[in-house]
Design an enzyme around this catalytic site. Structure first.
Site, PDB file in Angstrom:
ATOM      1  N   LYS A 110       0.854  -1.186   0.000  1.00 46.68           N
ATOM      2  CA  LYS A 110       0.000   0.000   0.000  1.00 46.68           C
ATOM      3  C   LYS A 110       0.887   1.231   0.000  1.00 46.68           C
ATOM      4  CE  LYS A 110      -4.213  -1.593   2.223  1.00 46.68           C
ATOM      5  NZ  LYS A 110      -3.956  -2.987   1.834  1.00 46.68           N
ATOM      6  N   ASP A 147      -1.473  -2.339  -4.085  1.00 48.24           N
ATOM      7  CA  ASP A 147      -2.871  -2.315  -3.651  1.00 48.24           C
ATOM      8  C   ASP A 147      -3.492  -0.978  -4.048  1.00 48.24           C
ATOM      9  OD1 ASP A 147      -2.681  -4.776  -2.473  1.00 48.24           O
ATOM     10  OD2 ASP A 147      -2.701  -4.066  -0.409  1.00 48.24           O
ATOM     11  N   ARG A 197      -5.005  -6.838 -11.077  1.00 52.55           N
ATOM     12  CA  ARG A 197      -5.882  -7.515 -10.101  1.00 52.55           C
ATOM     13  C   ARG A 197      -7.196  -6.748 -10.050  1.00 52.55           C
ATOM     14  NH1 ARG A 197      -3.242  -7.363  -4.479  1.00 52.55           N
ATOM     15  NH2 ARG A 197      -2.153  -9.173  -5.266  1.00 52.55           N
ATOM     16  N   ARG A 302     -12.660  -6.416   6.732  1.00 58.27           N
ATOM     17  CA  ARG A 302     -13.191  -7.783   6.514  1.00 58.27           C
ATOM     18  C   ARG A 302     -14.510  -7.944   7.281  1.00 58.27           C
ATOM     19  NH1 ARG A 302      -9.271  -7.072   3.756  1.00 58.27           N
ATOM     20  NH2 ARG A 302     -11.008  -6.377   2.522  1.00 58.27           N
TER      21      ARG A 302
END
Ligand code: FDA
Length: 321
Positions: A110, A147, A197, A302
């Site tokens: 990141k 990311d 991605r 999450r």
């Protein structure tokens, strides 16, 4: 009944995403006597040797790995330097163990952990730190993927990607299907050798930049995936969504891509049986394994994605509290 069937709605998700960036709450929860099992389900440990052993187990079961050293929104240049050093140390250890050979284990990073948010020179600092990591990855014979964070950083991240690719064309990008702009970004990045991605996106984004409804995000994902599969790059299908996994398989087939020409990616601890099923069927299946002390923001995102995870987390806290 599955906890997800209760549909806790957008409010729960927004609250949890807000909590993921709340510094006070972060220090309380990080210091709480959280059961190691709670964190370990999603995080591959706090130290290099722990994540190495998780990676080794995954590789032994025919899965590929990408490792993320946890940290984000760094407000301190020394911390950004420490993050770079942690990656360089990790890549050295991966090379020595042979795990990074042919990119079996790569790293994800990141830019905000490498200094992107450090004022006017932030992007330059992050770029320099990322360069150090890319060189270490090149020495270890593996790759790096950047990311993607919230939409205010998308252009900056893509410009760093462009700079890094001048020297290391294998640096991978992440695109998020919830952003309106992403179809065009897919077209721009679907070029020869370009590793992309595709994920749905995990940040709390405003309506003027991002789809808000799950159905719209999913439909955008399919449109983006179609562009990537028909393009000349290397698509990395990052989702746990069974429908999208099925659609990806069909689109790859239509575009005459073999098993080596794209890969599936999932997060550590999520749908491990499906990971094994895809790998056993001959697909390239990569697992994203975060590690390090800074697990709070990652874990809260999450939780926001799946209330069943929240139950697991709260039960773990209560059992030790
Ligand atoms: P979603 O959360 O909508 O779930 C769809 C379906 O998948 C569910 O209905 C269920 O069937 C199944 N499922 C999901 N979770 C499950 C679980 N725990 N157990 C069982 N079934 C489950 N985001 C970002 O903004 N920037 C980034 O750089 C990245 N990087 C990244 C890398 C990789 C490798 C992955 C897999 C993901 C990311 N993400 C990300 C996160 C991503 O944007 C997204 O938030 C999560 O992957 C969750 O979205 P899904 O596509 O899984 O769908």
């Amino acid at each position: 009944m599955d906890l997800d069937d209760l549909n806790p709605g957008a409010l729960m998700r927004q609250t949890l995403l807000g909590m993921s960036r709340n510094e006070q709450l972060r220090s309380v929860i990080e210091k709480a006597p959280v059961s190691r099992d709670v964190v370990r389900r999603f995080v591959g440990g706090t130290a290099t040797h722990e994540v190495m052993s998780v990676a080794s187990e995954l590789v032994d079961t025919r899965r590929l790995v990408t490792i993320d050293y946890l940290g984000e929104d760094t407000a301190d240049p020394a911390m950004a330097t420490r993050t770079r050093e942690a990656y360089v140390e990790l890549l050295g250890a991966l090379a020595a163990s042979g795990l990074s050979q042919e990119g079996a284990v790569e790293v994800s990073l990141k830019l905000s952990a490498l200094g992107q948010a450090l004022g006017r020179d932030g992007n330059k600092i992050a770029l320099e730190n990322a360069r150090g990591i890319c060189q270490a990855a090149a020495n270890a014979g593996t790759t790096v993927t950047l990311d993607m964070e919230d939409h205010t950083t998308t252009d900056l991240t893509l410009s760093v990607l462009h700079d890094l690719r001048q020297d290391w064309p294998w640096v991978g990008a992440v695109l998020q299907s919830y952003l309106y702009r992403t179809e065009q970004d897919c077209r721009d990045l679907a070029t020869a050798g370009s590793r992309v991605r595709l994920c749905k996106g995990t940040y709390k984004e405003p309506e003027h930049v991002a789809f808000q409804e799950k159905g719209d995000v999913d439909r955008s994902y399919v449109r983006c995936l179609k562009i990537l599969m028909e393009g000349e790059g290397y698509p990395m299908v990052a989702t746990h969504d069974p429908r999208l996994i099925e659609i990806a398989t069909v689109l790859a087939d239509k575009a005459q891509r073999g098993a080596e020409d794209f890969e599936f990616q999932m997060l550590h601890g999520i749908r491990p049986d499906e990971q094994l099923r895809l790998a056993a069927g001959g697909a390239r299946m990569r697992v994203y394994v975060p590690y390090g002390e800074e697990w709070y923001g990652y874990l809260m995102r999450r939780m926001a994605e799946r209330p069943a995870n929240l139950g697991f987390f709260l039960r773990g806290l209560a059992s030790r509290g």
